[in-house]
Design an enzyme around this catalytic site. Structure first.
Site, PDB file in Angstrom:
ATOM      1  CG  ASP A 123      62.462  19.060  34.398  1.00  0.00           C
ATOM      2  OD1 ASP A 123      62.568  18.933  35.674  1.00  0.00           O
ATOM      3  OD2 ASP A 123      63.355  19.814  33.863  1.00  0.00           O
ATOM      4  CD  GLU A 161      29.950  39.558  38.485  1.00  0.00           C
ATOM      5  OE1 GLU A 161      30.153  40.785  38.409  1.00  0.00           O
ATOM      6  OE2 GLU A 161      28.610  39.174  39.107  1.00  0.00           O
ATOM      7  CD  GLU A 215      35.094  44.297  37.169  1.00  0.00           C
ATOM      8  OE1 GLU A 215      34.013  44.648  37.336  1.00  0.00           O
ATOM      9  OE2 GLU A 215      35.913  44.413  37.530  1.00  0.00           O
ATOM     10  CD  GLU A 236      32.158  46.708  34.807  1.00  0.00           C
ATOM     11  OE1 GLU A 236      32.146  47.853  35.388  1.00  0.00           O
ATOM     12  OE2 GLU A 236      31.424  45.743  35.436  1.00  0.00           O
ATOM     13  CD  GLU A 264      31.385  41.762  34.801  1.00  0.00           C
ATOM     14  OE1 GLU A 264      30.242  41.200  35.223  1.00  0.00           O
ATOM     15  OE2 GLU A 264      32.046  42.947  35.419  1.00  0.00           O
ATOM     16  CG  HIS A 294      32.729  41.474  41.745  1.00  0.00           C
ATOM     17  ND1 HIS A 294      32.200  42.235  40.788  1.00  0.00           N
ATOM     18  CD2 HIS A 294      33.894  42.115  42.195  1.00  0.00           C
ATOM     19  CE1 HIS A 294      32.895  43.278  41.008  1.00  0.00           C
ATOM     20  NE2 HIS A 294      33.817  43.308  41.648  1.00  0.00           N
ATOM     21  NE  ARG A 308      27.261  45.955  41.327  1.00  0.00           N
ATOM     22  CZ  ARG A 308      25.876  45.642  41.242  1.00  0.00           C
ATOM     23  NH1 ARG A 308      24.970  46.195  41.988  1.00  0.00           N
ATOM     24  NH2 ARG A 308      25.371  44.671  40.431  1.00  0.00           N
ATOM     25  CD  GLU A 366      28.829  40.199  43.683  1.00  0.00           C
ATOM     26  OE1 GLU A 366      29.638  41.007  42.953  1.00  0.00           O
ATOM     27  OE2 GLU A 366      27.859  40.572  43.884  1.00  0.00           O
ATOM     28  NE  ARG A 371      30.830  44.158  44.883  1.00  0.00           N
ATOM     29  CZ  ARG A 371      30.948  44.602  43.701  1.00  0.00           C
ATOM     30  NH1 ARG A 371      29.918  43.558  43.067  1.00  0.00           N
ATOM     31  NH2 ARG A 371      31.265  45.689  43.043  1.00  0.00           N
TER      32      ARG A 371
END
Length: 474
Positions: free
Chosen positions: A51, A129, A131, A212, A220, A269, A340, A359, A361
């Protein structure tokens, strides 16, 4: 894997139940279980009815009949059920056999098809990645006369004086002090290892796990990349196993981006690359950070469309509690190698030509992975198509710690939207790139924005506990 292969697994593993699953617009899984003795080859050919009117954001009651079409490549054995159960991910079709345009999994597949028809490459690889926190206790309430949340963890920095342990055992993790300590500071080595064991049994290739940065059980676990839809399937599997493994330990896991004030939040990330067969298209040994021009244009598409992308990659009001300066949050729309503090980072440590990737992030795990990965791919492909050069648009490269720049220098850097409503505004203004190849449709965008506007309003109109601290004595 053929239908017969699945039927053989059912017989060999004495499976009693087949759990057919699909994913709604918000990224939540839903399921219907059929006795294994009732599942035949025709079940996979004809699908399983459900449904659609009972699923938020799908169909009205007057057109509610929908069909789950099983994907035999997605099966794995549920590690938590008392009765042996085989899980099968499904696409959603209308009763006349058409792919449902609001089905997130079908959108992911259409993005992969568009990549090939665009002549750019054959596969796009993704590796998130994701977390999360593992808490010992969570309580919350939002009513007419009360509003609060409370979480607790034996690792929490606030528990140095707690007596309930029968004598405090110490070794609490300080704010921002949780990155890869050993036991006894890290109390969750065994639970993460057990999560990894279950993930491996379910078919994921685990690369590593660790504590982490944040206090109170931030973790992580990294699993190996795969193609877009398969990676989204794997992330759904990942979250399902982590949630239930934590529960078996008497704990609770959450992928909420910012469950704690004053410490790092949880991101997702997302590593991305494009291949043509076995040939990596993002690698050029003579390029910046070994990136090809195609990879730079892909980055240009990601950064140019980032404000709109965030409506799909960071689709919660809580997402923007994480996206604030000072907590390693990637709020700056620039790219850089090994940095980063940038929204797009280029990994440079121990990278091979096939491992060359970008990457992004900024995303977090409130995102529906099928929609988020598809949207990122479409933004990158738009950058490739239009040859969007991030260097020419002022997106870097910026190989500095952005958090330590002067206010004047920071003013030259574009930032992500500050609220969910701002991200939705950006999506409404910039979504043509998502409509290419009918991957997303205008109906989907309009429906999605309406749903998310509702969430933002629900939060905006409610009294916040901190307002009592600020204004009660006025």
């Amino acid at each position: 894997m053929s239908v017969q292969d699945v039927l053989n697994i059912i017989k060999e593993k004495n499976i009693e139940w087949i759990d057919f699953r699909f994913v709604d617009l918000l990224g939540k899984a839903h399921h219907i279980s059929l006795p294994a003795c009732e599942v035949e080859e025709e079940t996979f050919e004809n699908g399983v009815a459900f449904d659609g009117s009972s699923i938020h954001g799908f169909r009205g009651i007057e057109e509610s009949d929908m069909v789950m079409m099983p994907d035999t490549e997605s099966v794995y054995v549920d590690p938590f059920t008392a009765h042996p159960t085989l899980i099968v991910m499904c696409n959603i079709h209308t009763p006349d056999g058409e792919r449902y345009e609001r089905d997130p999994r079908s959108i992911a597949q259409k993005a992969e098809e568009f990549l090939q028809t665009a002549g750019v490459g054959t596969t796009a690889n993704f590796a998130p990645e994701s977390e999360f926190f593992i808490f010992d206790d969570v309580r919350y309430e939002s009513g007419m006369n009360t509003s609060y949340y409370s979480v607790d963890s034996e690792e929490g920095a606030w528990n140095t004086g707690r007596k309930e342990e029968g004598g405090n055992l110490g070794f609490k993790i300080g704010v921002k002090g949780g990155y890869v300590p050993v036991q006894p500071v890290d109390t969750q080595q065994d639970i993460r290892s057990e999560m990894c064991r279950l993930l491996q049994e379910a078919g994921l290739r685990i690369e590593r796990h660790h504590h982490e940065v944040a206090t109170a059980g931030q973790a992580e676990i990294n699993f190996r990349f795969d193609t877009l839809t398969k990676t989204a399937d794997n992330l759904m599997k990942y979250k399902y196993i982590i949630h239930n493994a934590a529960r078996q330990y008497g704990k609770v896991a959450t992928f909420m981006p910012k469950p704690l004030f004053g410490d790092n939040g949880s991101g997702m990330h997302v590593h991305q690359s494009i291949f043509d067969g076995d040939t990596p298209l993002f690698y050029d040994k003579n390029g910046y950070a070994n990136l090809s021009e195609m990879a730079l244009h892909y980055i240009g598409g990601i950064l140019y469309h980032a404000p709109a992308l965030l409506a799909l990659t960071n689709p919660s009001t809580n997402s923007f509690k994480r996206l604030v300066p000072g907590y390693e949050a990637p709020v700056n729309l620039v790219f850089s190698k090994g940095n980063r503090s940038a929204a797009v980072r280029i990994p440079v440590a121990a990278v091979t030509p096939k491992g060359c990737r970008i990457e992004f992030r900024t995303p977090d795990s409130t995102a529906n992975p099928y929609l988020a990965f598809a949207a990122m791919l479409m933004a990158g492909l738009d950058g490739i198509k239009k040859k969007i050069d991030p260097r020419a648009l002022g997106y870097g490269p910026l190989d500095k710690n952005i958090y330590e720049l002067s206010d004047e220098d920071k003013s030259e850097i574009r930032s992500v939207p500050g609220t969910l409503d701002e991200a939705l505004d950006a999506l409404e203004a910039d979504h043509e790139f998502l409509l290419e190849g009918d991957v997303f449709t205008q109906d989907f965008i309009n429906n999605y924005v309406d749903i998310k506007r509702g969430e933002a309003k629900d939060v905006a109109i409610r009294i916040h506990p901190h307002e009592y601290s600020l204004y009660f004595g006025c």
